[in-house]
Scaffold this motif. Structure first.
Motif: not given
Length: 260
Positions: A180-191, A223-229
């Motif tokens: 999920p951590e890698q997915a958050a980084a890859l999908l972040g702008p689309r979440i 995960v939250l760090a990636q979402l914040e990014e």
């Protein structure tokens, strides 16, 4: 974590609708996620019912964060596809009428081979739904879990930006053996929506099971760090895994998120 709105899965309470809204307010939710089944199934809900639901939500100072539309088959499968596409479009319209901007569903397994017929079928259907969602006012949030984040990201990169997004479910990803951590980084702008879930297990054994939020293997700080990014400011929807008291678990899960 910056203060973000928190939704709860209303079906988790297993109460009559109005009582469930009362419980949602009591546990500290800002909004609810509804499910397009039963009286809210496509073609069954009336305009009068929509007005009544909106009135109840207003009385409890709640919003409709999203409408979940469970489907046994994905859009990569031809069986009854036209009917399922029409039903999804009807749910998009209903969601907008309820004040929600997101329809959550599993779109199907994204094939590895981008030249396969199943990949093309999935792409064509999602392209159609993306355009329709732009007109309807509520867009599709494809829920993660059945494939690694990079495969879904490749598909979404080919679709109209801003007209289709991701419902990020880290527990489902971990349970299926994906990061999920890698997915958050890859999908972040689309979440566009988050199901705040957790799961036990590790990536070596590939399978896990959902557990109470914060008690599993998901690195929620990462995960939250990636979402914040990615400047995510949408809802975090909490529910209760099997075997938990839903009121106690959802109240605890909300507290966990608020403390991060």
């Amino acid at each position: 974590m910056p203060l973000v709105p928190i939704a709860v899965d209303l079906n988790a309470f297993d109460e009559p609708f109005r009582q469930a809204l009362h419980v949602a307010r009591e546990v500290g939710a800002d909004a609810v996620e509804l499910e397009a089944t039963g009286d809210l199934a496509p073609g069954r809900v009336t305009r009068t019912a929509i007005r009544e639901i909106r009135h109840w939500l207003e009385n409890f100072a709640l919003r409709c964060a999203a409408v979940r539309f469970p489907q046994p088959l994905g859009f990569d499968t031809l069986e009854e596809l036209d009917r399922r596409i029409a039903a999804t479009k009807a749910v998009m319209e209903m969601a907008y009428q309820l004040g929600a901007q997101v329809v959550v569903t599993h779109v199907g397994r994204v094939p590895e081979d981008e030249k396969s017929e199943r990949w093309k079928l999935l792409f064509d259907v999602l392209s159609d739904l993306a355009v329709y969602g732009g007109r309807a006012g509520a867009i599709l949030g494809a829920e993660t879990g059945t494939e690694p984040g990079e495969r879904l990201a490749r598909l979404l990169a080919r679709l109209p930006e801003g007209l289709i997004g991701v419902t990020f479910n880290p527990g489902a990803l971990r349970a299926a053996g994906h990061s999920p951590e890698q997915a958050a980084a890859l999908l972040g702008p689309r979440i566009i929506y988050v199901h705040a879930t957790d799961a036990a297990g590790d990536l070596l054994h590939y399978r896990g099971q959902l557990v109470p939020l914060g008690l599993g293997a998901v690195d929620w700080l990462e995960v939250l760090a990636q979402l914040e990014e990615a400047s995510y400011r949408g809802y975090f929807c909490v529910s209760a895994p099997p075997g938990c008291d839903p009121c106690e678990e959802i109240r605890r899960a909300i507290g966990f998120l608020r403390r991060l």
